[in-house]
Each structure stands twice: as C-alpha cells, then as structure tokens.
Design an enzyme around this catalytic site. Sequence first.
Site, PDB file in Angstrom:
ATOM      1  N   ILE A   1      -6.011  -6.091  -4.928  1.00 25.22           N
ATOM      2  CA  ILE A   1      -6.864  -6.419  -3.724  1.00 25.22           C
ATOM      3  C   ILE A   1      -7.899  -5.339  -3.817  1.00 25.22           C
ATOM      4  CG2 ILE A   1      -7.081  -7.332  -1.703  1.00 25.22           C
ATOM      5  CD1 ILE A   1      -5.650  -9.176  -3.402  1.00 25.22           C
ATOM      6  N   GLY A   2      -9.054  -5.519  -3.549  1.00 21.74           N
ATOM      7  CA  GLY A   2     -10.180  -4.630  -3.300  1.00 21.74           C
ATOM      8  C   GLY A   2     -10.396  -3.774  -4.526  1.00 21.74           C
TER       9      GLY A   2
ATOM     10  N   GLU B   1       8.750  -4.537   3.050  1.00 26.07           N
ATOM     11  CA  GLU B   1       9.987  -3.964   2.605  1.00 26.07           C
ATOM     12  C   GLU B   1      11.250  -3.828   3.543  1.00 26.07           C
ATOM     13  OE1 GLU B   1       9.859  -0.462  -0.326  1.00 26.07           O
ATOM     14  OE2 GLU B   1      10.290   0.698   1.303  1.00 26.07           O
TER      15      GLU B   1
ATOM     16  N   LEU C   1      -8.582   6.254  -0.420  1.00 22.70           N
ATOM     17  CA  LEU C   1      -9.267   5.822  -1.290  1.00 22.70           C
ATOM     18  C   LEU C   1      -9.100   4.217  -1.487  1.00 22.70           C
ATOM     19  CD1 LEU C   1     -11.769   5.880  -3.191  1.00 22.70           C
ATOM     20  CD2 LEU C   1     -10.411   6.555  -5.392  1.00 22.70           C
TER      21      LEU C   1
ATOM     22  N   GLN D   1      15.187   2.470  -4.231  1.00 23.04           N
ATOM     23  CA  GLN D   1      14.112   3.228  -3.970  1.00 23.04           C
ATOM     24  C   GLN D   1      14.583   4.821  -4.329  1.00 23.04           C
ATOM     25  OE1 GLN D   1      12.713   5.674  -2.296  1.00 23.04           O
ATOM     26  NE2 GLN D   1      10.501   4.658  -1.696  1.00 23.04           N
TER      27      GLN D   1
END
Length: 376
Positions: free
Chosen positions: A144-145, A325, A371, A255
Amino acid sequence: MNVKGKVILSMLVVSTVIVVFWEYINSPEGSFLWIYHSKNPEVDDSSAQKGWWFPGWFNNGIHNYQQEEEDTDKEKGREEEQRKEDDTTELRLWDWFNPKKRPEVVTVTKWKAPVVWEGTYNKAILENYYAKQKITVGLTVFAIGRYIEHYLEEFVTSANRYFMVGHKVIFYVMVDDVSKVPFIELGPLRSFKVFEVKPEKRWQDISMMRMKTIGEHILAHIQHEVDFLFCMDVDQVFQDHFGVETLGQSVAQLQAWWYKADPDDFTYERRKESAAYIPFGQGDFYYHAAIFGGTPIQVLNITQECFKGILLDKKNDIEAEWHDESHLNEYFLLNKPSKILSPEYCWDYHIGLPSDIKTVKLSWQTKEYNLVRNKV
C-alpha cells in the site's frame, strides 16, 4: 476292389466325417468329447476327463493363455491400486522429520507439533510426496502506498526464485494503486493476480484490515484455487529455498527477536480490556505476523477470528499493542498451530547471525518507517 465297392467305402468315410463334425459343433465344451468314451465306469459323458488329445490340448492352450491374460490384468490392477494408495497416503511426521538433528534448539512443541529448522527435514521425501499431489500454493502480500515502489518488486522477484520451486504458485498482490505495480517476469508454474484494495488513513488500520481482506478473498476464490496459502509482509526478501517443508494445516512463524525469551517477557497484549489479552504465566511462543499460513480453510478461520477481535477492540475503544500480531498470538494460544517455522524462515540480520541460524530463508528488509508510513 471294384468301382462299386470304392463308392460304398467313400460314402461310409464321408458319412463318418459328417457325423464326427456334427457331434463336434454341438458339443457344449467345443471339443471332440463325444468321439472318445472312457471305459472307466466312474467317468460318464459329462466328465471333464472325456476328450480327444488334440482339442483337449488346444483348449488347454487357450485356457492357459486366457488365464495368463487374466493374471496380468489382475496384477496391473493391483499395481494401479497400490500407486493410487501411495499417492493418497497421508505423509506421517516421522517419515520426513527428525528432531534429533538439531538438539541445540526446540524442535517439538508440548503439543507435539514440529518446529522446522534447517537439517530437521528430508527434502527428497517431501518433494516426492507433494509432487504426486500436484499441489498449488498461494501467497498473499499487501503493498500500500510507498510500499509498492520500495518493496514489492524485490519481494516478488525473490519469491519467484525461491518460493515453492517446482510447484504451482499463485501470487495474490493487494495494492491501492494498480498503475504503480511493476512488470515482473515470472518463471514456469507461477501466476500473478493483482487486486485493488481500499486505502486506510493509518498504517495501523492497513495492518489490521488485511485480515478482513484476506478472508474475503479466500471465500470469493482462493479456497477454490490453492491447496495451501501463506500470508506475508512485503518488506522482506527471500534468501534461500522456502519449500514444501513449511506446508501444514496451520503454520506459525517464530519471531526472530523473541525465540529464546521467556514467555513472561513477550510483548503480548497484557490489558484485560483487549480481545488479544494474554495474562502473565501463559503463552508458548511469540509468533510473527509477517508470516502465517495453512490450508485455505484454516487461514480463513485465523483471519476471521483475528478480525473479530480487532472489531471488538474498536468497539471498546482500545487498540492491541502490536495490532493484528497481538490478535494472532492470542489466536495461536487457543488454537495451537500444527507446524511452527524457525526464525531461519524470517530472520532479521540486525540481530547478527548466531550459530543456531544455519540457513536464512527469508530476511527482513530495512524498515524505513519514516519514509513508507508517511502518507501511505
């Protein structure tokens, strides 16, 4: 002998031949049974011991030949049944998995599920089994984006090279702007499906709403298209073969930062008000939402249950600490995964490379949150 005698003799011979032939064609067994009668009083006309040597031999020859054909057909039938049985026989865990190969790490859970590490699985047996099944594996990913331009191409290109090599794969790519999707040349047995999804204002909502979107696509078409499905984050890159050893009914990923930690140190959601709540003293592992998978029906259940928890939290004006999560960890606490992947399947090189990480299958990309999450 005069001419008259010869004629009479010839007529007798012809008559005899005609009688013999008539008896032959009317015999129920198709042989000269009525010519030869045994002098043994125990053998009557219907006995199988009656017969003439030539037709008896001939019929026996036919019978033996037919018997050989029948035996051959039966043998072929048995071989075909065995082949079908071999193709459909469920693969047993101990046929391909050897936990003793990695004694320095946890390879079996308390509920007897395998934790797959490099060296614990027999690749040849697995490949042979799944090749016969002619499986198709799906992989969903959201971009996305700015995630499209920063991560998507490298993710799909590396997946094309390393993900389920030799098997049919469908990449399901969810984007908010189809025009920005780069052209990516795929290898054999790979296909690419792009879907436009509604963008969310916050990245947290993007992360959580993917559970809803995945579930909708499973119901609409994915469940009819693939045998197994993985859901992954796009800001990762495949480094080595990610193969059929990872397939299972429900698959969870350890994880990388927490696989050696005590459960009480895990960053579970600890607030009772949240649907993702896990109290201290409970918990098995900390699972990473960057990768989860299983059969389409199992993944559907995972996504639906997690989304229910997310909606309940929204209703109660609370947001779980690690969003989807946190809900995924709560789900796997109550619904134990049938297979767990070691951190080798989703590694962060910022940790370094400890001795128990033999082969990195997939690694995290550098997280450029400032960013990519700025006006995604």
